[in-house]
Design a protein around this motif. Structure first.
Motif, short mmCIF file in Angstrom:
data_model
loop_
_atom_site.label_atom_id
_atom_site.label_comp_id
_atom_site.label_asym_id
_atom_site.label_seq_id
_atom_site.Cartn_x
_atom_site.Cartn_y
_atom_site.Cartn_z
N ALA A 65 0.87 -1.13 -0.21
CA ALA A 65 0.30 -0.04 -0.13
C ALA A 65 0.60 0.90 0.01
N GLY A 66 0.45 2.60 -0.17
CA GLY A 66 1.60 3.73 -0.77
C GLY A 66 0.67 4.23 -1.47
N VAL A 67 0.83 5.39 -2.02
CA VAL A 67 0.44 6.57 -2.35
C VAL A 67 0.78 6.89 -3.94
N ILE A 68 0.05 6.74 -5.31
CA ILE A 68 0.84 7.42 -6.30
C ILE A 68 1.53 8.84 -6.35
N GLU A 69 2.35 8.74 -7.26
CA GLU A 69 3.58 9.72 -6.78
C GLU A 69 4.03 10.25 -8.78
N ALA A 70 3.20 9.41 -9.82
CA ALA A 70 3.45 9.37 -10.72
C ALA A 70 2.68 8.51 -11.76
N VAL A 71 1.95 9.07 -12.88
CA VAL A 71 1.16 8.02 -13.96
C VAL A 71 2.40 8.30 -15.28
N GLY A 72 2.50 6.29 -15.98
CA GLY A 72 2.65 6.56 -17.36
C GLY A 72 1.72 7.00 -17.78
N LYS A 73 2.01 7.45 -19.84
CA LYS A 73 0.58 7.63 -20.81
C LYS A 73 -0.46 7.10 -20.83
N ASP A 74 -1.61 7.49 -20.60
CA ASP A 74 -3.37 7.05 -20.50
C ASP A 74 -3.53 6.27 -19.26
N VAL A 75 -2.83 7.17 -18.37
CA VAL A 75 -3.16 7.06 -16.50
C VAL A 75 -3.44 9.00 -16.40
N PRO A 76 -5.11 8.85 -16.06
CA PRO A 76 -5.10 9.92 -15.52
C PRO A 76 -4.43 10.81 -14.85
N ALA A 77 -4.20 11.48 -14.68
CA ALA A 77 -2.68 12.37 -13.64
C ALA A 77 -4.19 12.93 -12.05
N ALA A 78 -5.09 13.13 -12.75
CA ALA A 78 -5.85 13.36 -11.59
C ALA A 78 -4.98 12.07 -10.30
N ARG A 79 -5.24 10.55 -10.71
CA ARG A 79 -4.32 9.79 -10.00
C ARG A 79 -3.42 9.98 -8.99
N ILE A 80 -2.71 11.35 -9.49
CA ILE A 80 -1.55 11.10 -8.18
C ILE A 80 -1.66 11.45 -7.29
N GLY A 81 -1.36 10.97 -6.25
CA GLY A 81 -1.68 11.48 -4.63
C GLY A 81 -2.92 10.53 -4.38
N GLU A 82 -3.11 9.79 -5.00
CA GLU A 82 -4.21 8.92 -4.59
C GLU A 82 -4.13 7.94 -3.68
N ARG A 83 -4.26 7.49 -2.64
CA ARG A 83 -3.48 5.71 -1.94
C ARG A 83 -3.93 5.19 -2.16
#
Length: 224
Positions: A65-83
């Motif tokens: 478990a953790g926190v999303i710090e970055a996303v790749g192509k085709d993943v919404p940037a809104a997920r950054i910071g999500e637990r």
């Protein structure tokens, strides 16, 4: 990043190493997660002990478990910071959750509610998904009585919780010292399989009807 890894099979004491590794980058469809807690499963131990290695260096553990710090192509940037809680992070891959970061497919990083801490989230993964599949085999559950053997085990505990939440009545088996764990999960009774006649107790608890189904967490031992 800091990570634990092994380069050959063996016991944790003999083969695990801790040091620095390159921080992974999320590929298309992936997320990069800063791992707060890494979860250990029996399958992780078995893989390290004797299964073929997925790469020259294997970072163990599939769940975490953790926190999303970055996303790749085709993943919404809104997920950054999500637990998030993670599942199968090291399945057919060399880099698992025993590291500061892991990059994995976005669908394997599931939102973790704010009220659930990272330690609890890291325990979900393989045990909870296994329990969900086992429980779903008995759908529809409303009004049914199920016997869950090993109701105090990781998978059995989740199966008891999930089935109870979906309307089933659960009778569990557990040792006397762990019966409270099964009852806390929602079981109406915990039968001590070491000292009690399980068949007779189930018969008594169901007024002679018996259970509508069984979720068996340890078939090899039960069959023996």
């Amino acid at each position: 990043m800091r990570a634990a890894w092994y380069e050959s099979n063996g016991s944790a004491r003999d083969v695990l190493r801790v040091g620095d590794m390159p921080k992974p980058e999320p590929a298309s469809g992936e997320v990069l997660v800063r791992v707060h807690v890494s979860g250990v499963n029996p399958s992780d131990v078995k893989s390290r002990a004797g299964r073929p290695l997925a790469g020259p260096k294997v970072v163990p553990h599939s769940d975490g478990a953790g926190v999303i710090e970055a996303v790749g192509k085709d993943v919404p940037a809104a997920r950054i910071g999500e637990r998030v809680w993670l599942w199968n992070g090291q399945w057919k891959r060399a880099l698992g959750t025993a590291a500061e970061f892991i990059a994995l497919p976005a669908e394997q990083a599931v939102r973790l509610p704010d009220a659930v801490d990272f330690a609890a989230g890291a325990c979900l993964g393989i045990p909870a998904l296994t329990a969900m599949h086992a429980v779903s085999l008995h759908d529809p559950l409303e009004g049914k009585t199920l016997l869950v053997t090993g109701a105090a085990s990781a998978v059995g505990h989740y199966a008891t919780q999930i089935a109870t939440a979906r309307g089933a009545r659960i009778i569990g088996t557990a040792s006397a010292e762990r019966s409270g764990h099964a009852l806390d999960a929602g079981a109406v009774a915990a039968i001590d399989y070491k000292t009690e006649d399980v068949v007779r107790r189930v018969h008594d608890l169901t007024s002679g009807k018996g259970a509508d189904g069984i979720i068996d967490m340890d078939f090899s031992s039960t069959a023996a």
